[in-house]
Design an enzyme around this catalytic site. Structure first.
Site, PDB file in Angstrom:
ATOM      1  CG  HIS A  53      -1.697   1.261   1.392  1.00  0.00           C
ATOM      2  ND1 HIS A  53      -2.671   1.673   0.497  1.00  0.00           N
ATOM      3  CD2 HIS A  53      -1.630   2.221   2.349  1.00  0.00           C
ATOM      4  CE1 HIS A  53      -3.165   2.837   0.910  1.00  0.00           C
ATOM      5  NE2 HIS A  53      -2.546   3.185   2.025  1.00  0.00           N
ATOM      6  CG  ASP A 112      -1.171   1.859  -4.974  1.00  0.00           C
ATOM      7  OD1 ASP A 112      -0.985   1.838  -6.207  1.00  0.00           O
ATOM      8  OD2 ASP A 112      -2.237   2.243  -4.444  1.00  0.00           O
TER       9      ASP A 112
END
Length: 113
Positions: free
Chosen positions: A76, A79
């Site tokens: 995450h 990202d």
């Protein structure tokens, strides 16, 4: 909290601050405040550099030890880092487009008087 989890949260925090600056820069550009927009991009870049340094720590550790267990939290963070870098690049283009629009509007307005 330690290790990879701490690095992931550091990345997310830095990148979140960068993203806020980038979004604000586009708002400033839309209203013709180009110097302020450029300053916000510079500030965003400073946050991104810090996030990238944290990310590089993990990449280096994996290259040396080859046993880094990547987590959903770290993915995450990656990202968020990648999407904010992309958003920053798009914002730079938008700032230039707004600048051209303001210049063209100025030329048109000058010719109509």
């Amino acid at each position: 909290m330690e290790g990879l989890e701490l690095i992931a949260f550091n990345i997310i925090g830095m990148v979140g601050s960068a993203k806020s600056k980038v979004m604000e820069s586009m708002t400033k550009a839309r209203t013709g405040e180009f110097e302020a927009a450029e300053q916000l991009i510079k500030e965003a870049n400073e946050f991104l550099v810090q996030g990238e340094k944290e990310h590089f720590q993990v990449i280096t550790q994996e290259a040396k030890e080859k046993n880094v267990e990547l987590t959903l939290l770290f993915m995450h963070a990656e990202d968020q880092l990648m999407s904010t870098v992309t958003l920053r690049d798009i914002a730079n283009e938008m700032i230039e487009n707004y600048r051209m629009m303001f210049n063209l509007k100025s030329l048109i307005d000058g010719n109509l008087e």
